[in-house]
Design a protein around this motif. Structure first.
Motif, mmCIF file in Angstrom:
data_model
loop_
_atom_site.group_PDB
_atom_site.id
_atom_site.type_symbol
_atom_site.label_atom_id
_atom_site.label_comp_id
_atom_site.label_asym_id
_atom_site.label_seq_id
_atom_site.Cartn_x
_atom_site.Cartn_y
_atom_site.Cartn_z
ATOM 1 N N ASP A 1 -4.170 -0.702 -22.787
ATOM 2 C CA ASP A 1 -5.376 -0.895 -21.554
ATOM 3 C C ASP A 1 -6.985 -0.369 -21.957
ATOM 4 O OD1 ASP A 1 -3.779 -2.050 -19.183
ATOM 5 O OD2 ASP A 1 -3.511 0.100 -18.129
ATOM 6 N N LEU A 2 -6.980 0.139 -23.475
ATOM 7 C CA LEU A 2 -7.844 0.856 -23.632
ATOM 8 C C LEU A 2 -8.832 -0.191 -24.570
ATOM 9 C CD1 LEU A 2 -7.276 4.970 -24.173
ATOM 10 C CD2 LEU A 2 -8.084 4.123 -22.425
ATOM 11 N N CYS A 3 -7.404 -0.170 -25.389
ATOM 12 C CA CYS A 3 -8.190 -2.054 -25.536
ATOM 13 C C CYS A 3 -8.586 -3.041 -25.534
ATOM 14 C CB CYS A 3 -6.563 -2.080 -26.973
ATOM 15 S SG CYS A 3 -6.180 -1.008 -28.102
ATOM 16 N N ARG A 4 -7.851 -3.143 -24.305
ATOM 17 C CA ARG A 4 -8.685 -4.622 -23.861
ATOM 18 C C ARG A 4 -9.536 -3.850 -22.971
ATOM 19 N NH1 ARG A 4 -3.340 -3.951 -21.122
ATOM 20 N NH2 ARG A 4 -1.793 -5.903 -22.203
ATOM 21 N N ARG A 5 -10.471 -2.326 -22.803
ATOM 22 C CA ARG A 5 -10.962 -2.034 -21.777
ATOM 23 C C ARG A 5 -11.867 -2.212 -23.362
ATOM 24 N NH1 ARG A 5 -9.951 3.620 -19.542
ATOM 25 N NH2 ARG A 5 -8.732 2.531 -18.740
ATOM 26 N N SER A 6 -12.192 -1.733 -24.198
ATOM 27 C CA SER A 6 -13.206 -1.308 -25.293
ATOM 28 C C SER A 6 -13.168 -3.002 -25.811
ATOM 29 C CB SER A 6 -11.847 -1.040 -26.558
ATOM 30 O OG SER A 6 -12.906 -1.129 -27.219
ATOM 31 N N GLU A 7 -12.400 -4.102 -25.700
ATOM 32 C CA GLU A 7 -12.661 -5.606 -25.594
ATOM 33 C C GLU A 7 -13.856 -5.612 -24.449
ATOM 34 O OE1 GLU A 7 -9.380 -7.909 -25.832
ATOM 35 O OE2 GLU A 7 -9.041 -7.035 -27.340
ATOM 36 N N LYS A 8 -13.938 -5.318 -23.762
ATOM 37 C CA LYS A 8 -14.348 -6.057 -22.827
ATOM 38 C C LYS A 8 -16.097 -5.120 -22.331
ATOM 39 C CE LYS A 8 -10.912 -7.433 -19.044
ATOM 40 N NZ LYS A 8 -10.318 -6.709 -17.806
ATOM 41 N N THR A 9 -15.775 -4.090 -22.584
ATOM 42 C CA THR A 9 -17.260 -3.005 -22.541
ATOM 43 C C THR A 9 -18.025 -3.418 -23.759
ATOM 44 O OG1 THR A 9 -16.030 -0.931 -22.816
ATOM 45 C CG2 THR A 9 -15.883 -1.882 -20.779
ATOM 46 N N GLY A 10 -17.584 -3.286 -25.390
ATOM 47 C CA GLY A 10 -17.839 -3.267 -26.250
ATOM 48 C C GLY A 10 -18.188 -1.615 -26.491
ATOM 49 N N ILE A 11 -17.230 -0.403 -26.024
ATOM 50 C CA ILE A 11 -17.609 0.653 -25.960
ATOM 51 C C ILE A 11 -16.281 1.169 -26.525
ATOM 52 C CG2 ILE A 11 -17.600 3.065 -24.954
ATOM 53 C CD1 ILE A 11 -19.633 1.771 -22.963
ATOM 54 N N TRP A 12 -16.195 2.169 -27.445
ATOM 55 C CA TRP A 12 -15.579 2.959 -27.962
ATOM 56 C C TRP A 12 -14.366 3.525 -26.886
ATOM 57 C CZ3 TRP A 12 -12.679 2.447 -32.381
ATOM 58 C CH2 TRP A 12 -13.947 1.353 -33.491
ATOM 59 N N GLN A 13 -12.710 3.793 -26.994
ATOM 60 C CA GLN A 13 -12.355 3.994 -26.201
ATOM 61 C C GLN A 13 -11.441 4.760 -26.826
ATOM 62 O OE1 GLN A 13 -12.682 3.423 -22.562
ATOM 63 N NE2 GLN A 13 -14.839 2.328 -22.969
ATOM 64 N N TYR A 14 -11.102 6.170 -26.417
ATOM 65 C CA TYR A 14 -9.943 7.407 -26.843
ATOM 66 C C TYR A 14 -9.481 7.880 -26.267
ATOM 67 C CZ TYR A 14 -14.488 6.998 -29.809
ATOM 68 O OH TYR A 14 -14.878 7.039 -30.100
ATOM 69 N N SER A 15 -7.837 7.395 -26.852
ATOM 70 C CA SER A 15 -7.033 8.417 -26.125
ATOM 71 C C SER A 15 -6.756 9.736 -25.633
ATOM 72 C CB SER A 15 -5.618 7.496 -26.017
ATOM 73 O OG SER A 15 -5.155 8.006 -27.886
ATOM 74 N N ALA A 16 -5.662 10.625 -25.511
ATOM 75 C CA ALA A 16 -5.430 12.221 -25.483
ATOM 76 C C ALA A 16 -4.551 11.944 -26.905
ATOM 77 C CB ALA A 16 -4.518 12.256 -25.385
ATOM 78 N N PHE A 17 -3.822 12.601 -27.838
ATOM 79 C CA PHE A 17 -3.144 12.956 -28.585
ATOM 80 C C PHE A 17 -1.557 12.164 -28.681
ATOM 81 C CE2 PHE A 17 -6.407 15.594 -30.226
ATOM 82 C CZ PHE A 17 -6.431 15.594 -31.201
ATOM 83 N N LEU A 18 -1.243 11.527 -29.557
ATOM 84 C CA LEU A 18 0.280 10.698 -29.756
ATOM 85 C C LEU A 18 0.914 11.582 -30.239
ATOM 86 C CD1 LEU A 18 -1.568 6.933 -29.336
ATOM 87 C CD2 LEU A 18 -0.526 8.634 -27.521
ATOM 88 N N SER A 19 2.058 11.893 -29.987
ATOM 89 C CA SER A 19 2.754 12.455 -30.739
ATOM 90 C C SER A 19 4.009 10.904 -31.817
ATOM 91 C CB SER A 19 4.463 12.299 -30.016
ATOM 92 O OG SER A 19 5.220 11.087 -29.559
ATOM 93 N N PRO A 20 4.364 11.414 -33.315
ATOM 94 C CA PRO A 20 4.648 9.984 -34.041
ATOM 95 C C PRO A 20 4.903 9.142 -33.415
ATOM 96 C CG PRO A 20 4.314 12.153 -34.784
ATOM 97 C CD PRO A 20 4.878 12.574 -33.683
ATOM 98 N N ALA A 21 6.312 9.569 -32.255
ATOM 99 C CA ALA A 21 7.080 8.063 -31.459
ATOM 100 C C ALA A 21 6.141 7.384 -30.923
ATOM 101 C CB ALA A 21 8.152 9.074 -31.267
ATOM 102 N N GLU A 22 5.243 8.097 -30.478
ATOM 103 C CA GLU A 22 4.527 6.837 -29.423
ATOM 104 C C GLU A 22 3.399 6.046 -30.339
ATOM 105 O OE1 GLU A 22 3.591 9.803 -25.180
ATOM 106 O OE2 GLU A 22 2.719 10.514 -26.672
#
Length: 248
Positions: free
Chosen positions: A12-33
């Motif tokens: 969803d963050l990737c799609r939101r960035s494509e639609k808005t032209g604004i960088w989107q950032y997640s929280a920290f992800l574990s290696p498995a994620e």
């Protein structure tokens, strides 16, 4: 969140960035994620990168977007340096000690990236919203009084340190390498598998016959972690010399 929920959120963050032209950032992800994302066919068509604030970071955030569409990225990762007020009387603190002190401030784990402990000092990677709370609120770890301040991300102490390790094993099977790495018997290694203490790239592995590949990160909870660098050569008796780099 389950892995499926996390993966949908990242997409969803990737799609939101494509639609808005604004960088989107997640929280920290574990290696498995991170591994789930990298293996996801739907994510293959997305513009993103993963960063943890320094080279070889284990926990990373997703930065969704591209410089062409969104301009230069500015990932909200900050570095906090923590030092004892009186180093002479400071305790020998561990990763668990520092993490416990952070969580004790009410800061959620996904806001925190890697924690690097170097002798009696530590460096935390965190998201920007947690930085002010850490700087102002982190004053004690166990019984040691500490100070916390924002740090530059390029200090030498943040570079990973390794001890080269050369092992003679029967095969690249995970149980063989893990037993040799820990200098224990295969039977003792089996107990670690049964207790779900063996991880490859942050994911629990219970299949003893799993074969390591170059670049895999092997970790055994409570014993250590190393990067597997592959086969050096095969002996005349069909055994293998393999190389690892143990984190120190």
């Amino acid at each position: 969140m389950t892995n499926d929920v996390t993966l949908r959120h990242l997409l969803d963050l990737c799609r939101r960035s494509e639609k808005t032209g604004i960088w989107q950032y997640s929280a920290f992800l574990s290696p498995a994620e991170q591994e789930d994302l990298l293996r996801c066919p739907e994510a293959a068509g997305c513009d993103y990168f993963l960063t943890g604030g320094y080279e070889n970071a284990e926990r990373k955030i997703l930065a969704a977007g591209s410089e062409v569409e969104c301009g230069p990225p500015d990932p909200p990762v900050r570095v906090i340096a923590v030092a004892p007020k009186n180093e002479k009387y400071a305790e020998e603190l561990t990763h668990r000690d520092f993490l416990g002190a952070i969580l004790g401030l009410g800061i959620e784990r996904p806001l925190i990236g890697d924690i690097l402990v170097r002798e009696k000092r530590a460096w935390f990677f965190c998201l920007a919203p947690a930085a002010d709370m850490l700087v102002s609120g982190l004053t004690q770890v166990r019984r040691t009084t500490v100070t916390a301040e924002l740090s530059a991300p390029d200090v030498p102490e943040l570079q990973p340190r390794y001890a080269p390790t050369r092992l003679n094993v029967a095969s690249e099977r995970l149980d063989a390498v893990a037993a040799a790495f820990l200098n224990i018997s295969r039977g003792q290694a089996d107990k670690l598998f049964a207790a779900e203490k063996v991880f490859v790239n942050g994911r629990t592995v219970t299949d003893r016959s799993f074969r390591l590949k170059e670049g895999d990160v092997l970790s055994v909870r409570g014993f250590g972690k190393a990067v597997y660098d592959g086969i050096e050569h095969e002996t005349r008796k069909n055994r293998l010399w393999v190389n690892l780099r143990k984190y120190i």
